[in-house]
Design an enzyme around this catalytic site. Structure first.
Site, PDB file in Angstrom:
ATOM      1  N   GLU A 145       0.793  -1.243   0.000  1.00  0.00           N
ATOM      2  CA  GLU A 145       0.000   0.000   0.000  1.00  0.00           C
ATOM      3  C   GLU A 145       0.820   1.285   0.000  1.00  0.00           C
ATOM      4  OE1 GLU A 145      -2.844  -0.390   3.211  1.00  0.00           O
ATOM      5  OE2 GLU A 145      -3.432  -2.390   2.554  1.00  0.00           O
ATOM      6  N   GLU A 204      -6.137 -10.744  -0.732  1.00  0.00           N
ATOM      7  CA  GLU A 204      -6.960 -10.457   0.456  1.00  0.00           C
ATOM      8  C   GLU A 204      -8.431 -10.379   0.063  1.00  0.00           C
ATOM      9  OE1 GLU A 204      -5.518  -7.047   2.649  1.00  0.00           O
ATOM     10  OE2 GLU A 204      -3.447  -7.488   2.148  1.00  0.00           O
TER      11      GLU A 204
HETATM   12  O1  9MR Z   1      -7.216  -7.814   8.888  1.00  0.00           O
HETATM   13  C1  9MR Z   1      -6.282  -6.961   9.501  1.00  0.00           C
HETATM   14  C2  9MR Z   1      -6.873  -6.396  10.798  1.00  0.00           C
HETATM   15  O2  9MR Z   1      -7.048  -7.417  11.745  1.00  0.00           O
HETATM   16  C3  9MR Z   1      -5.960  -5.299  11.342  1.00  0.00           C
HETATM   17  O3  9MR Z   1      -6.594  -4.698  12.451  1.00  0.00           O
HETATM   18  C4  9MR Z   1      -5.722  -4.276  10.257  1.00  0.00           C
HETATM   19  C5  9MR Z   1      -4.826  -3.159  10.748  1.00  0.00           C
HETATM   20  O4  9MR Z   1      -4.750  -2.165   9.797  1.00  0.00           O
HETATM   21  O5  9MR Z   1      -5.101  -4.901   9.143  1.00  0.00           O
HETATM   22  C6  9MR Z   1      -5.944  -5.836   8.546  1.00  0.00           C
HETATM   23  O6  9MR Z   1      -5.366  -6.384   7.389  1.00  0.00           O
HETATM   24  C7  9MR Z   1      -5.042  -5.460   6.346  1.00  0.00           C
HETATM   25  C8  9MR Z   1      -3.892  -6.049   5.569  1.00  0.00           C
HETATM   26  O7  9MR Z   1      -2.827  -6.349   6.421  1.00  0.00           O
HETATM   27  C9  9MR Z   1      -3.443  -5.112   4.472  1.00  0.00           C
HETATM   28  N1  9MR Z   1      -4.525  -4.740   3.608  1.00  0.00           N
HETATM   29  C10 9MR Z   1      -5.731  -4.266   4.278  1.00  0.00           C
HETATM   30  C11 9MR Z   1      -6.182  -5.272   5.332  1.00  0.00           C
HETATM   31  C12 9MR Z   1      -7.490  -4.831   5.938  1.00  0.00           C
HETATM   32  O8  9MR Z   1      -7.310  -3.608   6.617  1.00  0.00           O
END
Ligand code: 9MR
Length: 478
Positions: free
Chosen positions: A159, A275
């Protein structure tokens, strides 16, 4: 050809006495991973509390790639200088080792859940970027070495591209295509190149990915493309692009998904859907802005959800030469980061497979490339002078509906138990759709579902069903 394709083929040429019934669970012992054996791996993001007996069975039946949802992120592993917390990542990695399931590593550099300390000195000031690079290199080497036996690829940078780039205006140049994070403030885009270099040094066998959300958006996909191209042209070792895939029931369109895949495939040999989830609201992407609170999931939402999943997998199957893995972001709605009320996954909050699961799993490969013959004619049961609905010589039906205010239009007819045919709005403003396959010859009652409300098709004549007037369509005998 996989077992299922062979069985379908035998079925088509009439070599079996049993009916074609791939929707039935007792047919072939197949979970998602088996159904997609000839296409790509099917992955799942897990957290450390996903290992009840029931969940382990679901994982082992359906998935052959695992990502840690959070446990392998820098902020989890190395939150402070000298503090290493391996417990979560090790637990998941050891389970994968025991069950011989290989892993996607997620992630080494991200502006969120990052080991922030690497960028600051003891007074809280940003360090010179050389100091940051030393720390980053050491971190990447340590983590990749620990998991190199089980991790086959890494999201090296996550990102780093902005969602909205300010366009050029007057004599003002356009804004930066990069996300204006602390990482960017400290290093410009050089941190991207450095992270990939260190990762290649640390494990020359691992495939290295740039990963982002909204990667089907026209503007953002161009920015991702331009960045990866620039990096690759200067020798940065990027092997693939991860399209996160946090989608919703209204979009993206499959044209946008295909266009993005083709654009990235012209640049890198590997694309991973990293994802995947499809939420029941209108938000999209990797940031959670709005979550449905305990709203009932109405049947029409379930149809839209299943349709978006089936169309997406049909599209992804077409690109199996470049797509290696499709990973769901969480196992079931129960522990989705979006909350169960968003209805995002193929398993519900009770861990039960949804209809969408069966439709995604029990696809019929020969259907993927079969297009209806373009000899559509108005149905014999239309209102005077009405062109639509139309039927063709094979039994497909095509609909055109004028409903400018609607957010979704479904026709209650479909060949495959999906509950209906979802129409999409065309550039001409009409809602268009063709059944996914031929319907049984003969008379069918049907209706339209506009945002959950039931209407008759103004193009068709009405007939009295047991309890209400319904639209009628006649599918001619072949
Ligand atoms: O699913 C993840 C969640 O449990 C965390 O709180 C969050 C923190 O920002 O990150 C989520 O996973 C992310 C992933 O690592 C990167 N792309 C976006 C995902 C959803 O936010």
């Amino acid at each position: 050809m996989n077992v299922k394709s062979i069985a379908i083929y035998l079925c088509i040429i009439g070599i079996t006495a049993s009916p074609c019934c791939f929707g039935q669970e007792n047919n072939v012992p197949s979970g998602l991973k088996d159904a997609y054996n000839d296409y790509f791996k099917v992955g799942v993001a897990l957290n450390t509390h996903n290992f009840s007996e029931e969940e382990q069975k679901l994982i082992l039946d359906n998935f052959n790639s695992v990502t840690c949802e959070n446990a392998m992120k820098p902020g989890e592993i190395n939150p402070r200088e000298g503090v290493w917390q391996w417990e979560g990542a090790d637990r998941i990695a050891n389970w994968c080792r025991q069950h011989k399931i290989s892993m996607r590593g997620h992630c080494l550099v991200w502006h969120n859940q990052f080991a922030e300390w690497m960028m600051y000195d003891q007074k809280g000031e940003l360090v010179p970027k050389e100091v940051f690079y030393q720390r980053l290199r050491s971190y990447i080497h340590t983590v990749m070495n620990r998991y190199k036996d089980i991790v086959y690829c890494w999201d090296v940078v996550n990102e780093a591209i902005t969602d909205q780039q300010r366009p050029a205006w007057g004599n003002q140049p356009a804004g930066t295509p990069y996300r204006e994070s602390k990482l960017y403030e400290l290093c410009g885009d050089e941190f991207i190149a450095k992270a990939f270099e260190y990762a290649r040094e640390a494990d020359p066998e691992a495939l290295l990915f740039y990963n982002d959300y909204n990667a089907t958006d026209k503007g953002k996909s161009q920015r991702i493309y331009d960045m990866v191209k620039k990096m690759k042209d200067s020798g940065v070792p990027i092997d693939g692009i991860g399209m996160q895939g946090h989608y919703n029931i209204y979009g993206p369109s499959m044209d946008d998904v295909s266009a993005a895949i083709e654009k990235y495939a012209s640049l890198v040999p590997h694309i991973h859907i990293t994802e995947l989830d499809i939420r029941a609201n209108e938000e999209m992407g990797g940031q959670l802005q709005f979550s449905r609170q305990n709203e009932e999931i109405k049947p029409y939402i379930q149809i839209l959800h299943a349709y978006q999943y089936t169309q997406l997998f049909k599209t992804l199957r077409r690109y199996k030469d470049v797509i290696d893995v499709v990973t769901f972001w969480n196992l079931s709605d129960r522990d989705s980061w979006l909350g169960a009320s968003n209805y995002p996954l193929l398993f519900d909050r009770e861990l039960k497979p949804k209809n969408a699961y069966h439709l995604v799993k029990n696809f019929e490969p020969y259907r993927d490339d079969s297009l209806p013959t373009e000899d559509f004619q108005p149905s014999a049961l239309n209102q005077p002078e009405q062109e639509y609905p139309m039927v063709n010589s094979e039994g497909y039906a095509r609909f055109r509906i004028d409903a400018p205010q609607a957010k979704s239009v479904i026709v209650s007819l479909s060949p495959e138990g999906s509950g209906g045919t979802v129409l999409r709005k065309g550039k001409d403003g009409y809602w268009w759709g063709t059944t996914d396959g031929p319907l049984e010859p003969g008379f069918h009652y049907y209706h339209l579902i506009l945002d959950g409300g039931i209407f008759n098709d103004p193009g068709a004549l009405n007939y009295f069903d047991s309890h209400r007037w319904e639209s009628g369509i006649e599918i001619p005998a072949h």
